[in-house]
Design a protein around this motif. Structure first.
Motif, PDB file in Angstrom:
ATOM      1  N   VAL B 194       4.948  -0.006   8.955  1.00 30.21           N
ATOM      2  CA  VAL B 194       4.450   0.045   8.110  1.00 30.21           C
ATOM      3  C   VAL B 194       5.523   0.300   6.788  1.00 30.21           C
ATOM      4  CG1 VAL B 194       2.149   1.071   6.254  1.00 30.21           C
ATOM      5  CG2 VAL B 194       2.721   0.286   9.629  1.00 30.21           C
ATOM      6  N   ASN B 195       6.141   0.693   6.834  1.00 28.77           N
ATOM      7  CA  ASN B 195       6.887   0.695   5.432  1.00 28.77           C
ATOM      8  C   ASN B 195       7.117  -0.218   5.281  1.00 28.77           C
ATOM      9  OD1 ASN B 195       7.246   3.642   5.310  1.00 28.77           O
ATOM     10  ND2 ASN B 195       8.646   3.764   7.136  1.00 28.77           N
ATOM     11  N   LEU B 196       8.305  -1.295   6.054  1.00 28.50           N
ATOM     12  CA  LEU B 196       8.542  -2.676   5.459  1.00 28.50           C
ATOM     13  C   LEU B 196       8.083  -3.327   4.966  1.00 28.50           C
ATOM     14  CD1 LEU B 196      11.110  -3.170   8.639  1.00 28.50           C
ATOM     15  CD2 LEU B 196      12.413  -2.647   6.588  1.00 28.50           C
ATOM     16  N   ALA B 197       6.436  -3.526   5.684  1.00 27.94           N
ATOM     17  CA  ALA B 197       5.400  -4.698   5.404  1.00 27.94           C
ATOM     18  C   ALA B 197       5.239  -4.253   4.204  1.00 27.94           C
ATOM     19  CB  ALA B 197       4.728  -4.165   6.253  1.00 27.94           C
ATOM     20  N   GLY B 198       4.850  -2.886   3.682  1.00 25.28           N
ATOM     21  CA  GLY B 198       4.608  -2.833   2.571  1.00 25.28           C
ATOM     22  C   GLY B 198       5.988  -3.331   1.319  1.00 25.28           C
ATOM     23  N   TYR B 199       7.393  -2.789   1.445  1.00 28.99           N
ATOM     24  CA  TYR B 199       8.814  -2.735   0.544  1.00 28.99           C
ATOM     25  C   TYR B 199       7.966  -5.022   0.353  1.00 28.99           C
ATOM     26  CZ  TYR B 199      12.560  -1.892  -1.536  1.00 28.99           C
ATOM     27  OH  TYR B 199      14.177  -1.800  -1.877  1.00 28.99           O
ATOM     28  N   HIS B 200       8.635  -5.195   1.716  1.00 24.68           N
ATOM     29  CA  HIS B 200       8.403  -6.682   0.875  1.00 24.68           C
ATOM     30  C   HIS B 200       7.284  -7.884   0.623  1.00 24.68           C
ATOM     31  CE1 HIS B 200      12.521  -6.582   2.008  1.00 24.68           C
ATOM     32  NE2 HIS B 200      12.408  -5.703   2.871  1.00 24.68           N
ATOM     33  N   SER B 201       5.993  -6.917   0.625  1.00 25.01           N
ATOM     34  CA  SER B 201       4.913  -7.585   0.650  1.00 25.01           C
ATOM     35  C   SER B 201       5.014  -8.590  -0.229  1.00 25.01           C
ATOM     36  CB  SER B 201       3.838  -6.333   0.926  1.00 25.01           C
ATOM     37  OG  SER B 201       3.319  -5.806  -0.311  1.00 25.01           O
ATOM     38  N   ASP B 202       5.089  -7.979  -1.921  1.00 19.56           N
ATOM     39  CA  ASP B 202       5.030  -8.476  -2.637  1.00 19.56           C
ATOM     40  C   ASP B 202       6.755 -10.163  -2.683  1.00 19.56           C
ATOM     41  OD1 ASP B 202       3.963  -7.006  -4.282  1.00 19.56           O
ATOM     42  OD2 ASP B 202       5.610  -6.366  -5.549  1.00 19.56           O
ATOM     43  N   ASP B 203       6.973 -10.268  -1.331  1.00 20.57           N
ATOM     44  CA  ASP B 203       7.711 -11.250  -1.630  1.00 20.57           C
ATOM     45  C   ASP B 203       6.809 -12.470  -0.678  1.00 20.57           C
ATOM     46  OD1 ASP B 203      10.186 -10.006  -2.143  1.00 20.57           O
ATOM     47  OD2 ASP B 203      10.827  -9.614  -0.727  1.00 20.57           O
ATOM     48  N   GLU B 205       3.194 -13.190  -0.957  1.00 19.62           N
ATOM     49  CA  GLU B 205       1.940 -13.228  -0.797  1.00 19.62           C
ATOM     50  C   GLU B 205       0.686 -13.786  -0.802  1.00 19.62           C
ATOM     51  OE1 GLU B 205       2.517 -14.533  -5.255  1.00 19.62           O
ATOM     52  OE2 GLU B 205       3.212 -12.968  -5.954  1.00 19.62           O
ATOM     53  N   ASN B 206       0.581 -14.980   0.015  1.00 16.06           N
ATOM     54  CA  ASN B 206      -0.027 -15.031   1.411  1.00 16.06           C
ATOM     55  C   ASN B 206       0.245 -14.197   2.801  1.00 16.06           C
ATOM     56  OD1 ASN B 206      -0.593 -16.957  -0.631  1.00 16.06           O
ATOM     57  ND2 ASN B 206       1.031 -18.289  -0.142  1.00 16.06           N
ATOM     58  N   SER B 207       0.425 -13.719   2.643  1.00 13.31           N
ATOM     59  CA  SER B 207       0.135 -13.146   4.295  1.00 13.31           C
ATOM     60  C   SER B 207      -0.743 -12.786   4.630  1.00 13.31           C
ATOM     61  CB  SER B 207       1.473 -11.660   4.784  1.00 13.31           C
ATOM     62  OG  SER B 207       1.335 -10.942   5.185  1.00 13.31           O
ATOM     63  N   VAL B 208      -1.219 -12.805   5.937  1.00 14.31           N
ATOM     64  CA  VAL B 208      -2.860 -12.134   5.996  1.00 14.31           C
ATOM     65  C   VAL B 208      -2.798 -10.491   6.218  1.00 14.31           C
ATOM     66  CG1 VAL B 208      -3.304 -14.263   7.794  1.00 14.31           C
ATOM     67  CG2 VAL B 208      -2.233 -11.538   8.573  1.00 14.31           C
ATOM     68  N   LEU B 209      -1.494 -10.119   5.856  1.00 11.00           N
ATOM     69  CA  LEU B 209      -1.244  -8.581   5.650  1.00 11.00           C
ATOM     70  C   LEU B 209      -1.925  -7.835   4.320  1.00 11.00           C
ATOM     71  CD1 LEU B 209       1.788  -8.671   8.179  1.00 11.00           C
ATOM     72  CD2 LEU B 209      -1.334  -7.699   8.935  1.00 11.00           C
ATOM     73  N   SER B 210      -2.139  -9.099   3.043  1.00 16.71           N
ATOM     74  CA  SER B 210      -1.711  -7.896   2.104  1.00 16.71           C
ATOM     75  C   SER B 210      -2.888  -7.473   1.747  1.00 16.71           C
ATOM     76  CB  SER B 210      -1.689  -9.524   0.987  1.00 16.71           C
ATOM     77  OG  SER B 210      -0.727 -10.710   1.209  1.00 16.71           O
ATOM     78  N   ALA B 211      -3.742  -7.527   2.163  1.00 14.34           N
ATOM     79  CA  ALA B 211      -5.387  -6.565   1.625  1.00 14.34           C
ATOM     80  C   ALA B 211      -4.685  -5.918   2.332  1.00 14.34           C
ATOM     81  CB  ALA B 211      -6.228  -7.313   2.216  1.00 14.34           C
ATOM     82  N   ALA B 212      -4.595  -5.295   3.740  1.00 11.20           N
ATOM     83  CA  ALA B 212      -4.653  -3.691   4.228  1.00 11.20           C
ATOM     84  C   ALA B 212      -2.902  -3.301   3.579  1.00 11.20           C
ATOM     85  CB  ALA B 212      -4.280  -3.959   5.413  1.00 11.20           C
ATOM     86  N   THR B 217      -4.232   0.649   4.845  1.00 10.66           N
ATOM     87  CA  THR B 217      -5.063   0.466   6.047  1.00 10.66           C
ATOM     88  C   THR B 217      -3.992   0.079   7.052  1.00 10.66           C
ATOM     89  OG1 THR B 217      -6.140  -1.406   5.018  1.00 10.66           O
ATOM     90  CG2 THR B 217      -7.378   0.775   5.089  1.00 10.66           C
ATOM     91  N   LEU B 218      -2.860  -0.959   6.348  1.00  8.50           N
ATOM     92  CA  LEU B 218      -2.147  -1.132   7.748  1.00  8.50           C
ATOM     93  C   LEU B 218      -1.359  -0.621   8.575  1.00  8.50           C
ATOM     94  CD1 LEU B 218      -0.511  -4.274   8.205  1.00  8.50           C
ATOM     95  CD2 LEU B 218       1.290  -3.301   7.015  1.00  8.50           C
ATOM     96  N   THR B 219      -1.436  -1.348  10.380  1.00  8.59           N
ATOM     97  CA  THR B 219      -0.699  -0.518  11.376  1.00  8.59           C
ATOM     98  C   THR B 219      -0.403  -1.732  11.584  1.00  8.59           C
ATOM     99  OG1 THR B 219      -2.569  -1.920  13.254  1.00  8.59           O
ATOM    100  CG2 THR B 219      -3.196   0.529  11.297  1.00  8.59           C
ATOM    101  N   SER B 220       0.531  -0.833  12.787  1.00  8.77           N
ATOM    102  CA  SER B 220       1.857  -1.532  13.141  1.00  8.77           C
ATOM    103  C   SER B 220       1.303  -2.971  13.972  1.00  8.77           C
ATOM    104  CB  SER B 220       3.008  -0.619  14.280  1.00  8.77           C
ATOM    105  OG  SER B 220       2.320   0.299  15.103  1.00  8.77           O
ATOM    106  N   LYS B 221      -0.068  -2.427  14.636  1.00  7.21           N
ATOM    107  CA  LYS B 221      -0.604  -3.560  15.777  1.00  7.21           C
ATOM    108  C   LYS B 221      -0.817  -4.449  15.094  1.00  7.21           C
ATOM    109  CE  LYS B 221      -3.942  -3.736  19.612  1.00  7.21           C
ATOM    110  NZ  LYS B 221      -4.309  -5.129  18.469  1.00  7.21           N
TER     111      LYS B 221
END
Lengths: 321, 321
Positions: B194-203, B205-212, B217-221
């Protein structure tokens, strides 16, 4: 008399010792290593040299408590097999333990030189018999030995304690002899310090090391000497080497959590100048609960460490309790 | 009947087991953990529950071969002391081994839950009794246990096997619970992903994870699921976690050189999708001689691992040979 026979076999000379059951040294001496004919005379020479002391010291080789041998190459500890050894001019696998036992009639145990040196320092040197000790030898390469519960860790294929090959430089700037890049050895050994000085020399044009870098004659001793007199490139290199060593140590500390890190080898002659820098970085990298009860010490036995360690192996594995 | 009593004490429930001398499970069951009044009822409840089986299974607690307890906190293995445990609502040091021995009349041995789980998998699970095994548990944090010569390595202060705190992110981007930065746990656990996803999310932008990510509310699952369906951010995160795990493993391999790395915990349910990526990076980082004889396996005992390991401790330390 009940004695332990111990030999640290090197490419130039073999250090031999006779110990009593309590690992007190009775006598030590050296013989040259004859690496001719693929090193086929070495074990016989060591055996003959032990025999030559039988009368004066009142023991029989075949009635000894056992023989411990340190060898400068990869050893299968369980089987007592040396798997090729450039320094001894030996190719392929050699059944060292079996051969020496047949020659001498004495039970024989074999390990590599870095491991026996670590065990020697642990049992009779700077480790003061502490059961959890890691030795780091800073020479041309970075050697190591990891001791837990008072015993060397060999692991499943004998790569336990090969701490020179911990990856610390994730940029992988320098090629290691092992085939991969980024090993501790490529940035913290004598060779590693020279690597770093060459890599960063353009950033420090006024360094006293610049000429030697260009000529390819730079040594780690020159780097450490220049660092101590304040040369900026040399200081940067020693800081970097110390930081990489601290990173490796902090990782070891959450795997086997030693009470002592013991430094040996030529580079370690920089002494507290180096270890103070290591400690500075280590304190920032260490898992806090592992920071207590950890001491950094300098090796105390010098070239005798391997001989002491070989004797310790006999006591640990060959003497029935 | 000669039995071993084993308990894996968790914050919600205690898993109890009765084993024979050969570590065959005779009966297992669970009781809830009562953490009221600073956890002061827990050991008595475990003891009472063992007693309740005496008649049906024909044994006496005080005549058993011993009791092994796994506890979810830092344990001084030599002294059998638990040093504070948030999950059990216990503060300060508790003499667990002494207290349970006085309650039960049975010799008692205590270790932390990650260690007993590793020992259980080594002796009766995916490790198949191999003497050199490392277990890596990927959950909220990264837990571990290091076994060499068939025994857990505790080290001088009990930080042996704390492999979640190996430093792998030398940029130190994320704070670890331990107080330092850059730990394996900050980039390879559920929290780490979750740390990594937050850190790299700006790179991405179209990820399905962006909203979470934005909502926190993002989970590793969700990350692993999205990675398996090709989401670029999620794939990048799993690759990064795998690369960091491989770096930690390659370093362990030149310290204790295990024959098995066993993965357990929730994140490991990604299974071969994750381990294939780990193996890809591992192969580039590993010291070549340590690459042979190394297997990556998935844990086999699930939530029973700790109970098996607690029983194994009794067999190793309390039964006279």
């Amino acid at each position: 008399m009940n004695v332990i026979l111990a030999a640290d076999i090197g490419g130039t000379s073999c250090k031999l010792g006779i110990f009593d059951e309590e690992l007190n040294l009775i006598e030590k001496w050296e013989i040259p290593t004859d690496i001719s004919e693929e090193g086929s005379h070495i074990l016989a020479d060591v055996h003959d040299s032990f025999r030559s002391k039988e009368e004066s010291l009142n023991f029989k080789v075949e009635e000894s408590l056992g023989a411990g041998l340190g060898m400068p190459g990869p050893v299968d500890f369980e089987k007592g097999i040396l798997n090729g050894c450039i320094n001894l001019n030996m190719k392929g696998k050699r059944s060292i333990a079996t051969t020496f036992r047949e020659l001498s009639g004495a039970a024989t145990i074999v390990d590599n030189d870095a491991n026996v040196a670590a065990l020697g320092e642990q049992s009779r040197g700077a480790g003061h018999g502490h059961s959890e000790v890691v030795m780091i030898t800073l020479g041309t390469g970075v050697g190591g030995g990891v001791i837990s519960g008072g015993r060397l860790i060999h692991g499943t294929g004998g790569s336990g304690g090969e701490i020179g090959h911990i990856t610390v430089d994730f940029d992988g700037r320098f090629q290691c002899n092992c085939g991969k890049k980024g090993c501790l050895e490529t940035v913290a050994s004598a060779t590693g310090m020279v690597n770093l000085a060459g890599y960063h020399s353009d950033d420090y044009e006024n360094s006293v090391l610049s000429a030697a870098v260009k000529e390819g004659t730079l040594t780690s001793k020159a780097i450490v000497d220049a660092a101590m007199t304040g040369d900026p490139l040399a200081e940067f290199v020693v800081e970097e080497a110390a930081r990489y060593l601290a990173a490796a140590m902090s990782n070891i500390s959450v795997i086997t959590n030693p009470g002592y890190f013991i430094f040996g080898g030529g580079v370690s002659r920089a002494g507290r100048y180096l270890t103070d820098k290591i400690k500075k970085y280590y304190d920032t990298l260490i898992f806090p609960p592992a920071a207590d009860d950890m001491e950094i010490a300098m090796a105390e036995l010098g070239n005798d460490a391997g001989m002491y360690g070989a004797a310790t192996l006999v006591k640990q594995y060959l003497i029935k309790k």
